[in-house]
Design an enzyme around this catalytic site. Structure first.
Site, PDB file in Angstrom:
ATOM      1  N   CYS A  63       0.841  -1.209   0.000  1.00  0.00           N
ATOM      2  CA  CYS A  63       0.000   0.000   0.000  1.00  0.00           C
ATOM      3  C   CYS A  63       0.873   1.254   0.000  1.00  0.00           C
ATOM      4  CB  CYS A  63      -0.914   0.014   1.221  1.00  0.00           C
ATOM      5  SG  CYS A  63      -2.376  -1.023   1.034  1.00  0.00           S
ATOM      6  N   HIS A  64       0.481   2.213  -0.827  1.00  0.00           N
ATOM      7  CA  HIS A  64       1.231   3.466  -0.903  1.00  0.00           C
ATOM      8  C   HIS A  64       0.836   4.412   0.229  1.00  0.00           C
ATOM      9  CE1 HIS A  64       1.331   1.861  -5.009  1.00  0.00           C
ATOM     10  NE2 HIS A  64       2.444   2.537  -5.169  1.00  0.00           N
ATOM     11  N   GLU A  99      -7.461   0.833   2.642  1.00  0.00           N
ATOM     12  CA  GLU A  99      -7.489   1.655   3.860  1.00  0.00           C
ATOM     13  C   GLU A  99      -8.837   1.522   4.568  1.00  0.00           C
ATOM     14  OE1 GLU A  99      -4.053   3.074   1.651  1.00  0.00           O
ATOM     15  OE2 GLU A  99      -6.079   2.522   1.056  1.00  0.00           O
ATOM     16  N   ASP A 113     -11.794  -7.086  21.418  1.00  0.00           N
ATOM     17  CA  ASP A 113     -10.909  -7.006  22.587  1.00  0.00           C
ATOM     18  C   ASP A 113     -11.629  -6.400  23.793  1.00  0.00           C
ATOM     19  OD1 ASP A 113      -8.153  -6.981  23.839  1.00  0.00           O
ATOM     20  OD2 ASP A 113      -8.636  -4.835  23.915  1.00  0.00           O
TER      21      ASP A 113
END
Length: 305
Positions: A63-64, A99, A113
């Site tokens: 990923c950029h 993203e 969590d």
């Protein structure tokens, strides 16, 4: 990493989702009423998602790094499911779907969590892309079908067989990748009247005529002089886009005199004669330029996204 230096900057949007399935209604009530011992689940998960979106390139190797200019997180509760939706926007050369999915994943994991001390039966599922806009695929179906194009190389040396044409072939290949039917490819010398005559002839049977070469400043570079007086309407935005795109890559691009305009319902372009100049010019305006043929036929502007 994939080379994206040739891509055009556009507004790109992606929306992703994830589902957190809990095992009891009491867990849902604890989340909604903010009674979870570890804190506010919705807010903590949202913050984690925002950090995840902005740091995707650190986690996912290919990923950029890119400027994330907007992120929004929404939640929906349906029975025992918490549906997570995240929208990401950027104005850049590549999309933000990874993203968005990364953000959705981390939001779901954060919820897991925070909730595991009170619910041992939590399942995360259906992480995926909901929609995206702004990339090449957004423009693909917006373009008219069956466009006929002619490519003309203007060069004294190539027409005499002294040099081999590469720029014209780059243009032909680019047109074919966008579904344009190239009906004619030819090489002619840098002769003003010949260029002008071929323009009239080719626009009779082609919606798009592209010249490459003769746009520099030498005495034999006469393509703009041949075309400008016969164009019915100039398209300054296309010319500016070509030069602006090229200037970011090569400082000498400002010396090229690219031309764009119309003759009847045909578009005429004059592009640089160098291989890189021709390629970069095509990258700058295709496939977006193809939308003009719908406008010439009377269609309304159709914004993307």
């Amino acid at each position: 990493m994939v080379d994206i230096t040739h891509k055009v900057t556009t507004l790109r949007t992606a929306k992703a989702q994830a589902i957190v399935h809990v095992s009891s209604a009491e867990t849902i009530a604890a989340v909604v009423e903010n009674r979870v011992p570890k804190g506010n689940v919705f807010e903590m998960a949202k913050v984690a998602g925002l950090f995840a979106v902005k740091n995707t390139h650190i986690t996912i190797p290919d990923c950029h790094p890119l400027p994330v200019e907007y992120t929004a997180v929404e939640y929906e509760i349906d029975g025992l499911e918490i549906r997570i939706f995240i929208t990401v926007k950027t104005v850049y050369k590549t999309g933000v779907e990874v993203e968005a999915m990364h953000g959705a994943s981390v939001i779901a994991l954060t919820m897991y969590d925070m909730l595991k001390p009170i619910d041992k039966g939590i399942v995360i599922r259906e992480i995926g892309l909901v929609e995206k806009t702004g990339g090449k695929s957004s423009f693909k179906d917006k373009n008219p079908k069956e466009i006929q194009a002619a490519v003309v190389v203007c060069s004294d040396s190539i027409s005499k067989g002294i040099k081999e044409d590469k720029a014209g072939k780059v243009i032909v290949d680019k047109l074919k990748t966008h579904g344009v039917n190239v009906t004619s490819y030819e090489v002619i010398p840098d002769e003003l009247e010949l260029i002008r005559a071929r323009t009239f002839e080719l626009t009779e049977s082609n919606q798009l005529v592209i010249f490459t070469g003769g746009t520099g400043l030498s005495q034999r570079d006469v393509t703009p002089e041949a075309l400008e007086p016969i164009l019915e309407r100039r398209i300054p935005g296309v010319e500016e886009a070509i030069r602006s795109y090229g200037q970011r890559i090569m400082p000498f691009a400002m010396l090229s005199r690219s031309v764009a305009g119309t003759i009847g319902d045909s578009i005429v372009l004059a592009l640089p004669g160098s291989t890189n100049g021709a390629k970069e010019s095509m990258d700058a305006v295709f496939p977006h330029l193809l939308h003009v043929f719908k406008i010439l036929k009377g269609a309304n502007h159709d914004p993307i996204g």
